[in-house]
Scaffold this motif. Structure first.
Motif, PDB file in Angstrom:
ATOM      1  N   ASP A  63       0.925  -1.281   0.052  1.00  0.00           N
ATOM      2  CA  ASP A  63      -0.008  -0.215   0.092  1.00  0.00           C
ATOM      3  C   ASP A  63       0.969   1.457   0.018  1.00  0.00           C
ATOM      4  N   PRO A  64       1.762   1.431   0.806  1.00  0.00           N
ATOM      5  CA  PRO A  64       2.662   2.703   0.731  1.00  0.00           C
ATOM      6  C   PRO A  64       3.491   2.796  -0.281  1.00  0.00           C
ATOM      7  N   ILE A  65       3.919   1.761  -1.070  1.00  0.00           N
ATOM      8  CA  ILE A  65       4.433   1.692  -2.322  1.00  0.00           C
ATOM      9  C   ILE A  65       3.579   2.438  -3.292  1.00  0.00           C
ATOM     10  N   SER A  66       2.398   1.715  -3.493  1.00  0.00           N
ATOM     11  CA  SER A  66       1.346   1.861  -4.444  1.00  0.00           C
ATOM     12  C   SER A  66       1.039   3.299  -4.193  1.00  0.00           C
ATOM     13  N   LYS A  67       0.699   3.790  -2.899  1.00  0.00           N
ATOM     14  CA  LYS A  67       0.092   5.471  -2.833  1.00  0.00           C
ATOM     15  C   LYS A  67       1.247   6.415  -3.428  1.00  0.00           C
ATOM     16  N   SER A  68       2.494   5.986  -3.228  1.00  0.00           N
ATOM     17  CA  SER A  68       3.376   7.057  -3.609  1.00  0.00           C
ATOM     18  C   SER A  68       3.532   6.972  -4.913  1.00  0.00           C
ATOM     19  N   LEU A  69       3.296   5.831  -5.774  1.00  0.00           N
ATOM     20  CA  LEU A  69       3.375   5.858  -7.395  1.00  0.00           C
ATOM     21  C   LEU A  69       2.091   6.261  -7.860  1.00  0.00           C
TER      22      LEU A  69
END
Ligand SMILES: Cc1cc2nc3c(=O)[nH]c(=O)nc-3n(C[C@H](O)[C@H](O)[C@H](O)COP(=O)(O)OP(=O)(O)OC[C@H]3O[C@@H](n4cnc5c(N)ncnc54)[C@H](O)[C@@H]3O)c2cc1C
Ligand code: SF4
Lengths: 540, 447
Positions: A208-214
């Motif tokens: 989730d964190p990586i996805s949100k940042s992308l």
């Protein structure tokens, strides 16, 4: 060196175990508010789904994902069963109006998919709270372990050169016990990914964190898969770099597939999504990209303004112009082993298994039947879809549009390309999908066979029939059958990976783009013999 | 229907059979004692190394033989009764023929060394040798060291095989430098280096004195003649060349020298009996070739040629320009035309070696006419077609250098060394050779 390798595999396995283990962790429940928001968003008309879901998910019980999933699916089933009963009832009563009304209450969609959506909201626990740490414990350990396992090969394999030593002596690469274990893991992975995504919802929390940042949103199972795909390719590409460090063609090709996967298939679509554009993989050509002409995609492109129109035009030009023209000049390799994502995985993760493709004449016959059938299937499906799209009908020539799309997506998109295509790597080789199933490969193959400058040149009479080339051909081409006759290899299935040329101990094979004339050169008597005899026999 | 019987299912026998089938519907039987199906002898090494399984060395699927109506018979031919045109097998079977082709290949040389029959001593020629190696040298626990005797192509292959399983190897080479009867100094030394780079214990200029036995009849050690040094080992590979496998013919009416004597039509002294491949010995040498040529390519060419004769188009065996290839551990080698170990009177040489010391080319040409005579290329692949044409057209060495780009056969994107090569040549010979760009028109032109 050996110790580093062993440590590496242990670390990798720990990472893999944690990764697999995460599935079983966490607890899943909703608050009434969360549920209400969800139901409102979904605009369900069913009057009982709300109660059913509430009973199932708004709870203080400590449900794991499997319990949660089965409750959710039961709730949907209960709702749908209820309305099915109504339909049956009104049917008996011949009350057509009432019967017709009932359909709007039914909830369509795959049970595991809605369950996934709910689980995404309902999940709590260590993973969700510690995504970063868990990423390191799973992907981090996996990647580090795998690299520790691979990097010592630089020394252990010996000097640069073809080192296929022991491939047929080891369980993992000789269809032994380990290979079967890997197969079972991969197949299970794909089955869950495609058909039971809710079971692996915990994996999405890691991302989730990586996805949100992308892209600004939470991670879906496809985000996890996309990331995993890139990570696998990256790690296994280092293996390629070491194994073929003497061979520039292999180095460049590996770099190219890696680039197209990470940038084109992964990053660009994510960034486009974050910019509120449709996420599009610019290299994914129809009909491999089989849903390009599906209504939802066309609609989404239509709604996306200039970029949507551009994608639509690009997609059509890619398939109709760019792909065949490039195949004319360079062979289908430019796509299949330099650009394509499926090819990219096959050439990195799949490389240790390339020798398992079946080289028999029977397999070749089967290949031609199946792959051309899939091509026709994809075209028929698209024709039906487009016809229905433009005329607003449900079916064309008696074929229901939804049915044919679902069937294709299920059989070809999920089972063939995923479960079989990748899951069976360790036993049937790394290009099962590309050889037997890919409709784009079939199309490129026809161009390559009949109108292309590409061929694998056979170097006169130098072949000693050793069979390395055929053994390591991932596409099951019996390369030797041509080489030992002094004949160039011109085959529709050849993806131009260049490994035959690399493993040939006598310098017999060269991938080349040259004039079409003389490309196919059947010979009976090979170069090196009596000139008159060659004339007599070969010019007949 | 005429019955053609071929003894030997190697490349020469099988090529003959295939071409006879193409040109006729004669009855064809291939006899072999070694294996059921034709396999590539040159690939035996890869089976032991784990690159392939034995079945991968078989160039044709098993249906091929039935489909092409080529009968296969397994059995060892004990005698040939040419009067009654009958073969007698070791197991008592007989087989009638109308025409007989002897294609029985070679066997490893054994020079009567004491201990050469011990367990763990083997050649590397037949499938059975491979099985034997697997038995005595499965890994470096069962085989603590192996000693290979004889520095030829098969010797170095056997070295590489054992090395692939991390078995320590001592390599006894009679010559002062590896294969220097064939290779000029530069190339030979490059291979010495390659062998050492792989941590092989290379002993140059030494001979085997004897092989010693333990009390169970297994190899215990070998003794070097020159130094008396004893080296402990579990396996000894004898690879000091091969000779024609014709012992079973010694009591027949066939004329036998080292091999079965044949004329240019590959006919023996007896009507309707022919010999091809490793086992055939020419009465008179052809050009600069040897009277017995134990290589794959010549076996194939003889097979192609003899098939014509058998099918009524009697033609001479007239091999074209010499070519060959091999691989020395990681260094590939090809040769076209002739580059002798020693420069001949009329010859001039040009040698270029890459600074890394693992690639080179060696050109041989006539110092008066500048006609190109041959090339050795190591670590660089070259186009057979190109050199065959150059030799046919009697082109000059200058032509070859100008057209190196046409000649190169390395995979795409490989670093090319043509400019460096030409510059070196120009400098040494005061010439001004300019490289031409690669041209498909030239590569394809069939002059
Ligand atoms: C390890 C190795 C590597 C090699 N590498 C190369 C290479 O790289 N390049 C190259 O050019 N050459 C190479 N050679 C040489 C090449 O393999 C031979 O020249 C070639 O195989 C000879 O073919 P042939 O058909 O004449 O005989 P063979 O292949 O020897 O076939 C003869 C067959 O006849 C059978 N036979 C013999 N006597 C009888 C009998 N009385 N009854 C029944 N059957 C019988 C034998 O068992 C054998 O199966 C290599 C050889 C070896 C051993
Ligand atoms: S790898 Fe090379 S020598 Fe061996 S069969 Fe293939 S083309 Fe021939």
């Amino acid at each position: 060196m050996k110790a580093i390798k062993h440590t590496g595999i242990v670390i990798f396995l720990i990472g893999l175990a944690i990764f697999t283990g995460t599935i079983f962790t966490g607890s899943f429940s909703l608050t009434s508010d969360e549920l209400n928001t969800f139901i409102n968003q979904k605009k369900y008309k069913s009057e009982i789904i709300k109660d059913e879901l509430k009973k199932a998910t708004v709870t203080s019980e400590d449900l794991n994902i499997f319990e949660f999933s089965s409750r959710v699916r039961a709730a949907y089933k209960a709702s749908n069963d209820h309305y099915d009963a109504q339909i049956a009832k009104y049917n008996l009563e011949k009350n057509w109006d009432k019967k017709g009304e009932q359909y709007q209450y039914k909830i369509y969609g795959k049970p595991h998919t809605v369950s996934f959506e709910l689980a995404k909201i309902a999940g709590k626990g260590y993973i969700k709270d510690n995504a970063g740490l868990v990423w390191w414990l799973t992907f981090g350990l996996g990647i580090i372990g795998a690299l520790l396992f691979i990097l010592p090969n630089y020394k252990l394999l010996g000097n640069a050169g073809i080192k296929n030593n022991g491939i047929y002596l080891e369980s993992s690469t000789n269809r032994g016990f380990l290979a079967w274990l890997v197969l079972i893991y991969l197949v299970s992975f794909y089955l869950v990914l495609y058909f039971m995504p809710d079971y692996v919802v915990n994996w999405t929390f890691i991302f989730d964190p990586i996805s949100k940042s992308l892209n600004g949103g939470p991670a879906s199972q496809w985000f996890v898969y996309g990331f995993l795909y890139c990570a696998l390719m990256l790690v296994m590409a280092t293996r390629m770099y070491i194994k073929y460090r003497h061979n520039k063609y292999q180095i460049l090709r590996t770099t190219s597939v890696l680039f197209f996967q990470i940038v084109f298939a992964f990053l660009i679509p994510e960034i486009m999504t974050s910019l509120n554009m449709p996420g599009y993989d610019f290299k994914n050509a129809f009909p491999l990209d089989y849903d390009f002409f599906f209504e939802w995609n066309l609609d989404s492109l239509k709604e996306s303004g200039a970029i949507g129109l551009f994608i639509l035009v690009w997609g059509i030009i890619l398939t109709l112009v760019i792909v065949p023209v490039m195949v004319y000049f360079f062979g289908k390799r430019w796509y299949c082993s330099w650009v394509c994502g499926c090819g990219g995985l096959a050439e990195t993760l799949g490389d240790p298994y390339r020798q398992h493709s079946n080289k028999s004449m029977k397999a070749w016959k089967l290949e031609r039947w199946i792959i051309h059938f899939v091509l026709l299937f994809s075209l028929a499906m698209t024709a039906v879809t487009l016809y229905c799209y433009f005329t607003g009908t449900q079916s064309f020539l008696g074929i229901n549009s939804q049915w044919i799309k679902d069937t294709y997506s299920f059989l070809i998109g999920a089972w063939f390309a995923g479960v079989i295509g990748t899951g069976f790597y360790p036993i049937f080789g790394n290009r099962v999908w590309c050889r037997f199933g890919c409709p784009l490969a079939a199309y490129l193959g026809l161009v390559q066979r009949f109108k292309s400058r590409f061929r694998i040149t056979t170097n006169g009479g130098q072949c000693i029939s050793c069979g390395n080339c055929s053994t390591y051909c991932e596409q099951g081409i019996d390369v030797r059958a041509y080489a030992q006759k002094g004949e160039n290899i011109v085959r529709s299935s050849c993806v131009g990976c260049g490994i035959c040329s690399a493993v040939c101990p006598r310098g017999v094979l060269k991938l080349e783009n040259g004039p079409e004339e003389g490309r196919i050169n059947p010979t009976d008597v090979l170069l090196g013999n009596d000139v008159d005899l060659m004339k007599l026999v070969n010019d007949k | 229907m005429e019955h053609i019987v071929i003894i030997g299912n190697g490349i020469s026998g099988v090529t003959a059979a295939r071409h006879i089938r193409k040109n006729s519907d004669k009855q064809i039987t291939i006899v072999s004692a070694e294996t059921d199906y034709f396999f590539s002898r040159t690939a035996l090494m890869y089976v032991y190394m784990g690159h392939m399984k034995f079945e991968h060395t078989q160039p044709y699927e098993s249906w091929f033989w039935k489909k092409n109506k080529i009968e296969l018979k397994k059995g060892f031919v004990k005698t040939v009764d040419s009067k009654n045109k009958t073969l007698h097998f070791a197991n008592g079977d007989t087989l009638q023929y109308d025409k007989l082709i002897i294609a029985t290949g070679s066997k490893p040389n054994k020079f009567g060394w004491p201990g050469q029959e011990l367990n763990g001593v083997m050649g590397m020629y037949h499938k059975q040798d491979l099985d034997n190696l697997e038995k005595y040298a499965p890994d470096n626990k069962a085989c603590k060291r192996a000693v290979i005797v004889g520095g030829g192509l098969i010797g170095i292959e056997l070295v590489e095989m054992l090395h692939s399983r991390n078995i320590p190897v001592t390599f006894l080479v009679r010559e002062q430098s590896f294969w220097n009867g064939v290779l000029p100094k530069g190339e030979s030394e490059m291979i010495n280096r390659e062998i050492k780079k792989n941590h092989i214990d290379l002993r140059l200029g030494v001979n085997l004195k004897e092989i010693k036995s333990d009390k169970n009849g297994n190899v215990k050690s070998i003794v070097i003649a020159e130094t008396g040094e004893e080296i402990e080992c579990n396996v000894v590979g004898l690879t000091a060349g091969v000779s024609p496998n014709v012992d079973f013919l010694k009591n027949s009416d066939l004329e036998i020298g080292s091999g079965v004597k044949v004329n240019r039509f590959l006919e023996t002294n007896l009507k309707d009996i022919y010999a091809i491949g490793d086992c055939a010995e020419q009465h008179e040498v052809i050009g600069s070739r040897r009277s017995i040529e134990a290589v794959w390519y010549t076996g194939r060419m003889m097979g192609e040629t003899l098939a014509q004769t058998i099918c009524g188009n009697r033609i001479e065996y007239k091999p074209g320009h010499w070519f060959n290839s091999a691989k020395f551990i990681d260094i590939e080698y090809q040769t076209y035309g002739w580059v002798w170990a020693q420069t001949k009177e009329n010859e001039a040489r040009f040698y270029w070696e890459h600074k890394d010391g693992n690639k080179c080319i060696h050109l041989n040409y006539d110092k008066n006419t500048r006609e190109f005579i041959g090339i050795n290329n190591f670590g660089i692949r070259m186009r057979h077609d190109f050199f065959d044409r150059v030799l046919n057209e009697k082109r000059s060495v200058d032509y070859v250098l100008e057209h190196l780009a046409d000649a190169n056969f390395d995979p795409e994107f490989y670093t090319l060394h043509e400019a460096e090569i030409a510059a070196k040549f120009n400098k040494e010979n005061n010439t001004n050779i300019q490289l031409k760009k690669k041209s498909w028109a030239r590569i394809f032109s069939r002059a």
